[in-house]
Scaffold this motif. Sequence first.
Motif, PDB file in Angstrom:
ATOM      1  N   SER A  82      66.054 -65.359   6.699  1.00  0.00           N
ATOM      2  CA  SER A  82      66.726 -64.635   5.391  1.00  0.00           C
ATOM      3  C   SER A  82      65.671 -64.650   4.285  1.00  0.00           C
ATOM      4  CB  SER A  82      67.864 -65.056   5.024  1.00  0.00           C
ATOM      5  OG  SER A  82      67.962 -66.243   4.679  1.00  0.00           O
ATOM      6  N   LYS A  83      64.773 -65.580   4.301  1.00  0.00           N
ATOM      7  CA  LYS A  83      63.748 -65.814   3.203  1.00  0.00           C
ATOM      8  C   LYS A  83      62.561 -65.041   3.550  1.00  0.00           C
ATOM      9  CE  LYS A  83      66.370 -69.450   1.367  1.00  0.00           C
ATOM     10  NZ  LYS A  83      66.701 -70.841   1.193  1.00  0.00           N
ATOM     11  N   ARG A  84      62.115 -64.784   4.649  1.00  0.00           N
ATOM     12  CA  ARG A  84      60.664 -64.611   5.179  1.00  0.00           C
ATOM     13  C   ARG A  84      60.415 -63.219   4.159  1.00  0.00           C
ATOM     14  NH1 ARG A  84      60.389 -65.081  11.730  1.00  0.00           N
ATOM     15  NH2 ARG A  84      60.695 -67.218  12.016  1.00  0.00           N
ATOM     16  N   VAL A  85      61.113 -62.188   4.025  1.00  0.00           N
ATOM     17  CA  VAL A  85      60.821 -61.021   3.515  1.00  0.00           C
ATOM     18  C   VAL A  85      61.323 -60.826   1.898  1.00  0.00           C
ATOM     19  CG1 VAL A  85      60.847 -58.482   3.515  1.00  0.00           C
ATOM     20  CG2 VAL A  85      61.340 -60.027   5.776  1.00  0.00           C
ATOM     21  N   THR A  86      60.135 -60.283   1.294  1.00  0.00           N
ATOM     22  CA  THR A  86      60.562 -60.043  -0.525  1.00  0.00           C
ATOM     23  C   THR A  86      59.984 -58.729  -0.177  1.00  0.00           C
ATOM     24  OG1 THR A  86      58.277 -60.987  -1.092  1.00  0.00           O
ATOM     25  CG2 THR A  86      60.242 -62.411  -0.996  1.00  0.00           C
ATOM     26  N   ILE A  87      61.058 -57.926  -0.935  1.00  0.00           N
ATOM     27  CA  ILE A  87      60.470 -56.456  -1.142  1.00  0.00           C
ATOM     28  C   ILE A  87      60.962 -55.886  -2.460  1.00  0.00           C
ATOM     29  CG2 ILE A  87      60.926 -54.096  -0.126  1.00  0.00           C
ATOM     30  CD1 ILE A  87      61.039 -55.201   2.811  1.00  0.00           C
ATOM     31  N   LYS A  88      60.386 -55.182  -2.946  1.00  0.00           N
ATOM     32  CA  LYS A  88      60.799 -54.448  -4.278  1.00  0.00           C
ATOM     33  C   LYS A  88      61.556 -53.118  -3.875  1.00  0.00           C
ATOM     34  CE  LYS A  88      56.828 -56.159  -6.864  1.00  0.00           C
ATOM     35  NZ  LYS A  88      55.319 -55.501  -7.175  1.00  0.00           N
ATOM     36  N   LEU A  89      62.717 -53.209  -3.470  1.00  0.00           N
ATOM     37  CA  LEU A  89      63.542 -52.054  -3.135  1.00  0.00           C
ATOM     38  C   LEU A  89      63.489 -50.724  -3.871  1.00  0.00           C
ATOM     39  CD1 LEU A  89      66.463 -53.911  -1.421  1.00  0.00           C
ATOM     40  CD2 LEU A  89      64.533 -52.657  -0.155  1.00  0.00           C
ATOM     41  N   ASP A  90      63.480 -51.030  -5.250  1.00  0.00           N
ATOM     42  CA  ASP A  90      63.190 -50.025  -6.050  1.00  0.00           C
ATOM     43  C   ASP A  90      61.621 -49.108  -5.954  1.00  0.00           C
ATOM     44  OD1 ASP A  90      61.986 -52.070  -7.212  1.00  0.00           O
ATOM     45  OD2 ASP A  90      62.020 -51.235  -9.146  1.00  0.00           O
ATOM     46  N   ARG A  91      60.780 -49.944  -5.770  1.00  0.00           N
ATOM     47  CA  ARG A  91      59.490 -49.342  -5.813  1.00  0.00           C
ATOM     48  C   ARG A  91      59.580 -48.622  -4.183  1.00  0.00           C
ATOM     49  NH1 ARG A  91      57.679 -47.146  -9.183  1.00  0.00           N
ATOM     50  NH2 ARG A  91      55.475 -46.958  -8.263  1.00  0.00           N
ATOM     51  N   VAL A  92      60.187 -49.223  -3.210  1.00  0.00           N
ATOM     52  CA  VAL A  92      60.101 -48.469  -1.968  1.00  0.00           C
ATOM     53  C   VAL A  92      60.871 -47.049  -1.802  1.00  0.00           C
ATOM     54  CG1 VAL A  92      60.977 -48.847   0.511  1.00  0.00           C
ATOM     55  CG2 VAL A  92      59.714 -50.799  -0.522  1.00  0.00           C
ATOM     56  N   ASP A  93      62.142 -47.334  -2.468  1.00  0.00           N
ATOM     57  CA  ASP A  93      62.868 -46.060  -2.543  1.00  0.00           C
ATOM     58  C   ASP A  93      62.131 -44.869  -3.289  1.00  0.00           C
ATOM     59  OD1 ASP A  93      64.830 -47.232  -1.336  1.00  0.00           O
ATOM     60  OD2 ASP A  93      65.836 -47.632  -3.316  1.00  0.00           O
ATOM     61  N   TYR A  94      61.080 -45.402  -4.464  1.00  0.00           N
ATOM     62  CA  TYR A  94      60.382 -44.346  -5.174  1.00  0.00           C
ATOM     63  C   TYR A  94      59.407 -43.787  -4.293  1.00  0.00           C
ATOM     64  CZ  TYR A  94      56.420 -42.562  -7.946  1.00  0.00           C
ATOM     65  OH  TYR A  94      55.486 -41.629  -8.147  1.00  0.00           O
ATOM     66  N   TRP A  95      58.786 -44.294  -3.478  1.00  0.00           N
ATOM     67  CA  TRP A  95      57.774 -44.064  -2.514  1.00  0.00           C
ATOM     68  C   TRP A  95      58.283 -43.123  -1.574  1.00  0.00           C
ATOM     69  CZ3 TRP A  95      53.094 -43.289  -3.941  1.00  0.00           C
ATOM     70  CH2 TRP A  95      52.497 -44.037  -4.697  1.00  0.00           C
ATOM     71  N   VAL A  96      59.363 -43.502  -0.878  1.00  0.00           N
ATOM     72  CA  VAL A  96      60.034 -42.497  -0.089  1.00  0.00           C
ATOM     73  C   VAL A  96      60.359 -41.281  -0.631  1.00  0.00           C
ATOM     74  CG1 VAL A  96      62.156 -42.308   1.773  1.00  0.00           C
ATOM     75  CG2 VAL A  96      60.796 -44.454   1.619  1.00  0.00           C
ATOM     76  N   SER A  97      60.808 -41.081  -1.721  1.00  0.00           N
ATOM     77  CA  SER A  97      61.249 -40.113  -2.510  1.00  0.00           C
ATOM     78  C   SER A  97      60.235 -39.228  -2.608  1.00  0.00           C
ATOM     79  CB  SER A  97      62.186 -40.617  -3.624  1.00  0.00           C
ATOM     80  OG  SER A  97      61.366 -40.638  -4.510  1.00  0.00           O
ATOM     81  N   VAL A  98      59.081 -39.719  -2.753  1.00  0.00           N
ATOM     82  CA  VAL A  98      57.945 -38.719  -3.009  1.00  0.00           C
ATOM     83  C   VAL A  98      57.143 -38.566  -1.906  1.00  0.00           C
ATOM     84  CG1 VAL A  98      57.727 -39.218  -5.305  1.00  0.00           C
ATOM     85  CG2 VAL A  98      56.266 -40.421  -3.813  1.00  0.00           C
ATOM     86  N   GLY A  99      57.744 -38.827  -0.642  1.00  0.00           N
ATOM     87  CA  GLY A  99      57.318 -38.312   0.379  1.00  0.00           C
ATOM     88  C   GLY A  99      56.405 -39.415   1.516  1.00  0.00           C
ATOM     89  N   ALA A 100      56.577 -40.606   1.111  1.00  0.00           N
ATOM     90  CA  ALA A 100      55.939 -41.761   2.026  1.00  0.00           C
ATOM     91  C   ALA A 100      56.908 -41.919   3.311  1.00  0.00           C
ATOM     92  CB  ALA A 100      55.751 -42.785   1.257  1.00  0.00           C
ATOM     93  N   SER A 101      55.948 -42.251   4.445  1.00  0.00           N
ATOM     94  CA  SER A 101      56.977 -42.607   5.357  1.00  0.00           C
ATOM     95  C   SER A 101      56.740 -43.947   5.614  1.00  0.00           C
ATOM     96  CB  SER A 101      56.585 -41.802   6.534  1.00  0.00           C
ATOM     97  OG  SER A 101      54.982 -41.827   6.857  1.00  0.00           O
ATOM     98  N   MET A 102      57.619 -44.899   6.296  1.00  0.00           N
ATOM     99  CA  MET A 102      57.577 -46.281   6.680  1.00  0.00           C
ATOM    100  C   MET A 102      56.889 -46.166   8.085  1.00  0.00           C
ATOM    101  SD  MET A 102      60.660 -48.097   4.844  1.00  0.00           S
ATOM    102  CE  MET A 102      61.913 -47.021   4.698  1.00  0.00           C
ATOM    103  N   SER A 103      56.464 -47.337   8.256  1.00  0.00           N
ATOM    104  CA  SER A 103      55.912 -47.843   9.651  1.00  0.00           C
ATOM    105  C   SER A 103      57.354 -48.377  10.294  1.00  0.00           C
ATOM    106  CB  SER A 103      55.006 -48.807   9.801  1.00  0.00           C
ATOM    107  OG  SER A 103      55.386 -50.139   9.177  1.00  0.00           O
ATOM    108  N   ASP A 104      57.288 -48.236  11.612  1.00  0.00           N
ATOM    109  CA  ASP A 104      58.493 -48.893  12.314  1.00  0.00           C
ATOM    110  C   ASP A 104      58.899 -50.293  12.053  1.00  0.00           C
ATOM    111  OD1 ASP A 104      58.447 -46.501  13.544  1.00  0.00           O
ATOM    112  OD2 ASP A 104      57.787 -47.097  15.368  1.00  0.00           O
TER     113      ASP A 104
END
Length: 78
Positions: free
Chosen positions: A49-71
């Motif tokens: 549960s501690k392996r990943v640290t992600i700024k979810l607000d920034r990920v949401d922003y980038w996805v909203s402007v058209g970025a795609s995530m790798s699998d």
Amino acid sequence: HLAVRIRMKRIGRTHRPFYRICVMDSRVHREGKAIEEVGTYDTSIHDKSKRVTIKLDRVDYWVSVGASMSDRVATLVK
């Protein structure tokens, strides 16, 4: 218009991987220049549960402007 992807950049030494989760142009090679770094993934931490640290607000922003995530990143974000 850039083909932007959220993907992992491998840093760290041999047999001791450490990844940065980055927003990158899809044409840039794996260790290339990132537009923005939005998190980390450390495989050596035993507590999964501690392996990943992600700024979810920034990920949401980038996805909203058209970025795609790798699998792999999409799995980590879940």
